[in-house]
Design a protein around this motif. Structure first.
Motif, PDB file in Angstrom:
ATOM      1  N   ALA A   1       0.829  -1.207   0.000  1.00 55.23           N
ATOM      2  CA  ALA A   1       0.000   0.000   0.000  1.00 55.23           C
ATOM      3  C   ALA A   1       0.863   1.257   0.000  1.00 55.23           C
ATOM      4  N   VAL A   2       1.954   1.219   0.756  1.00 61.31           N
ATOM      5  CA  VAL A   2       2.851   2.377   0.819  1.00 61.31           C
ATOM      6  C   VAL A   2       3.481   2.640  -0.541  1.00 61.31           C
ATOM      7  N   VAL A   3       4.001   1.596  -1.179  1.00 63.98           N
ATOM      8  CA  VAL A   3       4.651   1.758  -2.478  1.00 63.98           C
ATOM      9  C   VAL A   3       3.643   2.203  -3.535  1.00 63.98           C
ATOM     10  N   THR A   4       2.428   1.684  -3.477  1.00 64.35           N
ATOM     11  CA  THR A   4       1.382   2.099  -4.415  1.00 64.35           C
ATOM     12  C   THR A   4       1.077   3.584  -4.236  1.00 64.35           C
ATOM     13  N   TRP A   5       1.021   4.019  -2.986  1.00 60.31           N
ATOM     14  CA  TRP A   5       0.795   5.440  -2.673  1.00 60.31           C
ATOM     15  C   TRP A   5       1.914   6.300  -3.266  1.00 60.31           C
ATOM     16  N   VAL A   6       3.153   5.877  -3.036  1.00 56.37           N
ATOM     17  CA  VAL A   6       4.305   6.625  -3.551  1.00 56.37           C
ATOM     18  C   VAL A   6       4.278   6.673  -5.069  1.00 56.37           C
ATOM     19  N   ALA A   7       4.044   5.520  -5.699  1.00 53.89           N
ATOM     20  CA  ALA A   7       4.042   5.457  -7.157  1.00 53.89           C
ATOM     21  C   ALA A   7       3.006   6.398  -7.749  1.00 53.89           C
ATOM     22  N   GLY A   8       1.820   6.379  -7.177  1.00 54.36           N
ATOM     23  CA  GLY A   8       0.762   7.242  -7.690  1.00 54.36           C
ATOM     24  C   GLY A   8       1.105   8.706  -7.578  1.00 54.36           C
ATOM     25  N   ARG A   9       1.708   9.078  -6.464  1.00 57.25           N
ATOM     26  CA  ARG A   9       2.009  10.497  -6.251  1.00 57.25           C
ATOM     27  C   ARG A   9       3.224  10.965  -7.030  1.00 57.25           C
ATOM     28  N   VAL A  10       4.209  10.102  -7.181  1.00 49.56           N
ATOM     29  CA  VAL A  10       5.367  10.477  -8.002  1.00 49.56           C
ATOM     30  C   VAL A  10       4.938  10.722  -9.442  1.00 49.56           C
ATOM     31  N   MET A  11       4.173   9.780 -10.008  1.00 49.55           N
ATOM     32  CA  MET A  11       3.760   9.932 -11.397  1.00 49.55           C
ATOM     33  C   MET A  11       2.819  11.119 -11.568  1.00 49.55           C
ATOM     34  N   ALA A  12       1.940  11.326 -10.610  1.00 54.09           N
ATOM     35  CA  ALA A  12       1.040  12.481 -10.704  1.00 54.09           C
ATOM     36  C   ALA A  12       1.827  13.785 -10.663  1.00 54.09           C
ATOM     37  N   ARG A  13       2.860  13.827  -9.818  1.00 54.91           N
ATOM     38  CA  ARG A  13       3.657  15.048  -9.689  1.00 54.91           C
ATOM     39  C   ARG A  13       4.434  15.342 -10.959  1.00 54.91           C
ATOM     40  N   VAL A  14       5.119  14.332 -11.500  1.00 54.57           N
ATOM     41  CA  VAL A  14       5.935  14.605 -12.690  1.00 54.57           C
ATOM     42  C   VAL A  14       5.066  14.821 -13.926  1.00 54.57           C
TER      43      VAL A  14
ATOM     44  N   GLY B   1      14.921  -0.182  -0.569  1.00 55.38           N
ATOM     45  CA  GLY B   1      14.792  -1.300   0.349  1.00 55.38           C
ATOM     46  C   GLY B   1      13.910  -2.400  -0.211  1.00 55.38           C
ATOM     47  N   GLN B   2      12.845  -2.020  -0.886  1.00 59.12           N
ATOM     48  CA  GLN B   2      11.950  -3.016  -1.469  1.00 59.12           C
ATOM     49  C   GLN B   2      12.629  -3.777  -2.607  1.00 59.12           C
ATOM     50  N   LEU B   3      13.474  -3.081  -3.362  1.00 62.32           N
ATOM     51  CA  LEU B   3      14.156  -3.732  -4.481  1.00 62.32           C
ATOM     52  C   LEU B   3      15.238  -4.703  -4.019  1.00 62.32           C
ATOM     53  N   GLN B   4      15.653  -4.590  -2.762  1.00 56.42           N
ATOM     54  CA  GLN B   4      16.726  -5.443  -2.256  1.00 56.42           C
ATOM     55  C   GLN B   4      16.218  -6.742  -1.642  1.00 56.42           C
ATOM     56  N   HIS B   5      14.911  -6.959  -1.663  1.00 50.10           N
ATOM     57  CA  HIS B   5      14.385  -8.211  -1.129  1.00 50.10           C
ATOM     58  C   HIS B   5      14.910  -9.399  -1.939  1.00 50.10           C
ATOM     59  N   PRO B   6      15.266 -10.481  -1.256  1.00 48.93           N
ATOM     60  CA  PRO B   6      15.777 -11.654  -1.984  1.00 48.93           C
ATOM     61  C   PRO B   6      14.717 -12.353  -2.826  1.00 48.93           C
ATOM     62  N   ARG B   7      13.461 -12.116  -2.541  1.00 45.80           N
ATOM     63  CA  ARG B   7      12.379 -12.723  -3.318  1.00 45.80           C
ATOM     64  C   ARG B   7      11.434 -11.626  -3.786  1.00 45.80           C
ATOM     65  N   PRO B   8      10.779 -11.825  -4.920  1.00 46.04           N
ATOM     66  CA  PRO B   8       9.816 -10.823  -5.382  1.00 46.04           C
ATOM     67  C   PRO B   8       8.652 -10.689  -4.393  1.00 46.04           C
ATOM     68  N   THR B   9       8.226  -9.472  -4.183  1.00 47.00           N
ATOM     69  CA  THR B   9       7.073  -9.201  -3.328  1.00 47.00           C
ATOM     70  C   THR B   9       6.125  -8.290  -4.100  1.00 47.00           C
ATOM     71  N   PRO B  10       4.873  -8.207  -3.673  1.00 52.15           N
ATOM     72  CA  PRO B  10       3.964  -7.263  -4.347  1.00 52.15           C
ATOM     73  C   PRO B  10       4.528  -5.840  -4.361  1.00 52.15           C
ATOM     74  N   ALA B  11       5.170  -5.448  -3.252  1.00 59.90           N
ATOM     75  CA  ALA B  11       5.727  -4.094  -3.183  1.00 59.90           C
ATOM     76  C   ALA B  11       6.885  -3.920  -4.159  1.00 59.90           C
ATOM     77  N   SER B  12       7.788  -4.908  -4.232  1.00 58.58           N
ATOM     78  CA  SER B  12       8.930  -4.780  -5.143  1.00 58.58           C
ATOM     79  C   SER B  12       8.469  -4.786  -6.594  1.00 58.58           C
ATOM     80  N   ARG B  13       7.430  -5.554  -6.893  1.00 63.67           N
ATOM     81  CA  ARG B  13       6.887  -5.539  -8.256  1.00 63.67           C
ATOM     82  C   ARG B  13       6.287  -4.175  -8.584  1.00 63.67           C
ATOM     83  N   THR B  14       5.653  -3.562  -7.611  1.00 62.09           N
ATOM     84  CA  THR B  14       5.080  -2.227  -7.832  1.00 62.09           C
ATOM     85  C   THR B  14       6.176  -1.202  -8.074  1.00 62.09           C
ATOM     86  N   VAL B  15       7.302  -1.322  -7.351  1.00 61.87           N
ATOM     87  CA  VAL B  15       8.426  -0.411  -7.566  1.00 61.87           C
ATOM     88  C   VAL B  15       8.948  -0.551  -8.997  1.00 61.87           C
TER      89      VAL B  15
END
Length: 205
Positions: free
Chosen positions: A61-74, A111-125
Motif C-alpha cells: 500500500a505504501v509503495v502504491t501510494w508513492v508510485a501514484g504520487r510520483v507519477m502524478a507530480r511529474v 529497500g523493497q528492491l533489495q528483497h531476496p524474493r519478489p514481493t507485491p511491493a517490489s513488483r510495484t516499484v
C-alpha cells in the motif's frame, strides 16, 4: 470519542501509509516494525492488522501510494509544456521537490528492491520505474525527432542516466544529512544532464 472511532477504514489505511512514509524518513525502512508504526499512530498492532492482512500488505500500500504520487507530480509538471527538453527539466525538478518533501521515499523504494524474493511491493516499484522510463523515452524521442539531441545518442541510456543523476543527488543529500538541499542542487544537475544529451550549438556533435 477517540480518533480511531472517527476515522473510516479507508482513512485509517491512508493514515497508516502516511505514517510509514514519515517514519522511513527517520529510520531505516528495513528495521521498521508494525509495533513502531502502531505506536506512532497511537493504536494497537491488532487495530493495524484489521486494515492490512500482513506487513507485506502495508508495504504494498505504501509503495502504491508513492508510485501514484510520483507519477502524478511529474506528469503535472510536464503537462502543457511543448518543448520536450523543458518538460524533462520540469519533471526532474518536480521529482526533486517530491523527494525533499518525503525524504524517506528513496530508502523505502531501494529497500523493497533489495528483497531476496519478489514481493507485491517490489513488483510495484519495478512497474513504477518502467512507467517513468517510458515517460522519459517519449520525451527524449520527441527531442530527437526535433533534431535537439546528439547524433547517435542511445535513448535507453539517456533515460537511465536521467534517473541516475537524481539518485546521485539523493545519495549526496543523505550523506550530508540535507535532503531538503536537493531542491537547490537539482537545477545545476539537470543542466549537466542536458549538456550531455543535447547537440552542441551550431554543430552536429
Amino acid at each position: 470519542m477517540s480518533e480511531r472511532q472517527h476515522l473510516s477504514a479507508e482513512a485509517r489505511r491512508e493514515r497508516t501509509v502516511e505514517t510509514v512514509v514519515a517514519l522511513c524518513g527517520e529510520e531505516e525502512p528495513a528495521t521498521l516494525t508494525t509495533g513502531r508504526i502502531a505506536r506512532r499512530m497511537g493504536v494497537t498492532q491488532g487495530a493495524l492488522f484489521r486494515h492490512f492482512p500482513s506487513k507485506d500488505a502495508i508495504w504494498e500500500a505504501v509503495v502504491t501510494w508513492v508510485a501514484g504520487r510520483v507519477m502524478a507530480r511529474v506528469d503535472a509538471a510536464a503537462e502543457g509544456v511543448d518543448d520536450p527538453l523543458a518538460a524533462l527539466e520540469a519533471m526532474y525538478l518536480a521529482h526533486a521537490a517530491f523527494i525533499a518533501e518525503h525524504p524517506g521515499v528513496p530508502r523505502l523504494l531501494m529497500g523493497q528492491l533489495q528483497h531476496p524474493r519478489p514481493t507485491p511491493a517490489s513488483r510495484t516499484v519495478r512497474e513504477l520505474m518502467e512507467r517513468y522510463r517510458q515517460r522519459l523515452l517519449s520525451l527524449l524521442q520527441r527531442a530527437r525527432d526535433e533534431g535537439r539531441l546528439r547524433p547517435g545518442l542511445d535513448l535507453d541510456t539517456a533515460a537511465t542516466q536521467f534517473i541516475g543523476t537524481l539518485q546521485g543527488l539523493v545519495m549526496q543529500a543523505l550523506i550530508a544529512d540535507d535532503v531538503a538541499g536537493i531542491v537547490e542542487r537539482a537545477p545545476a544537475a539537470f543542466d549537466l544532464y542536458r549538456y550531455g544529451i543535447c547537440k552542441a550549438p551550431g554543430g552536429d556533435a
